[in-house]
Design a protein around this motif. Sequence first.
Motif, PDB file in Angstrom:
ATOM      1  N   LEU A  72       0.835  -1.204   0.000  1.00  0.00           N
ATOM      2  CA  LEU A  72       0.000   0.000   0.000  1.00  0.00           C
ATOM      3  C   LEU A  72       0.873   1.259   0.000  1.00  0.00           C
ATOM      4  O   LEU A  72       1.719   1.439   0.874  1.00  0.00           O
ATOM      5  N   VAL A  74       0.596   5.433  -0.052  1.00  0.00           N
ATOM      6  CA  VAL A  74      -0.335   6.515   0.237  1.00  0.00           C
ATOM      7  C   VAL A  74       0.400   7.844   0.101  1.00  0.00           C
ATOM      8  O   VAL A  74       1.528   7.995   0.590  1.00  0.00           O
ATOM      9  N   LEU A 122      -4.009  -1.370   4.761  1.00  0.00           N
ATOM     10  CA  LEU A 122      -4.804  -0.244   5.251  1.00  0.00           C
ATOM     11  C   LEU A 122      -4.771  -0.141   6.778  1.00  0.00           C
ATOM     12  O   LEU A 122      -4.742   0.966   7.332  1.00  0.00           O
ATOM     13  N   TYR A 125      -1.648   1.570   7.708  1.00  0.00           N
ATOM     14  CA  TYR A 125      -1.724   3.003   7.425  1.00  0.00           C
ATOM     15  C   TYR A 125      -2.562   3.718   8.469  1.00  0.00           C
ATOM     16  O   TYR A 125      -2.196   4.791   8.947  1.00  0.00           O
ATOM     17  N   SER A 144      -5.379  12.057   2.795  1.00  0.00           N
ATOM     18  CA  SER A 144      -4.696  10.881   2.252  1.00  0.00           C
ATOM     19  C   SER A 144      -5.261  10.485   0.899  1.00  0.00           C
ATOM     20  O   SER A 144      -6.471  10.500   0.705  1.00  0.00           O
ATOM     21  N   THR A 145      -4.369  10.096   0.006  1.00  0.00           N
ATOM     22  CA  THR A 145      -4.755   9.553  -1.288  1.00  0.00           C
ATOM     23  C   THR A 145      -4.084   8.202  -1.444  1.00  0.00           C
ATOM     24  O   THR A 145      -2.850   8.108  -1.390  1.00  0.00           O
ATOM     25  N   ILE A 146      -4.873   7.159  -1.611  1.00  0.00           N
ATOM     26  CA  ILE A 146      -4.329   5.815  -1.779  1.00  0.00           C
ATOM     27  C   ILE A 146      -3.979   5.611  -3.250  1.00  0.00           C
ATOM     28  O   ILE A 146      -4.803   5.864  -4.127  1.00  0.00           O
TER      29      ILE A 146
END
Length: 160
Positions: A72, A74, A122, A125, A144-146
């Motif tokens: 992931l 971010v 996630l 995060y 936040s931008t995934i």
Amino acid sequence: MRSIMSQNDLDAIDRQILGILQRDARIPNTELADEIGLTPAPTLRRVRRLEEEGVIQRYVALLDPKTVGRELMVIVRVTLDKQTKAGFEEFAKKMQDRPEVLECFLCLGDIDYLLKVSVPDLDAYQHFLVNTLAAIPGVRNTASTIVVKQEKYTTSLPLE
């Protein structure tokens, strides 16, 4: 103390060397010399000079995030309560200490910092966001931008 060379100090051969080393930093000196059309000794002297002058800062191995459990990515926008020297320094220091923060940029404009964060999932995060970012005094807002898919990735700087 190193004296950093300027762009004007780099000749065509230096740029060729840097381009090749950005593509493959493990290239043997003899192959590098063949590619640029010099013998190995002057090629090695040029590489060492580029290292000593700070043009080449270090050599690294680039890893595949998925194979090392960091699937992931971010992008986080951070706004501080106050734009003070102490606030900037404290935030930057805390980000330097966080291994999941791959990049941290001090910005001008609507946000104060832009972070690139790499975590396993996630849940990890959320833990970072709540227990690290939100816990820093002076952090007013985060967004936040995934990242769904990385369309381009390079560490090579253009040398033209």
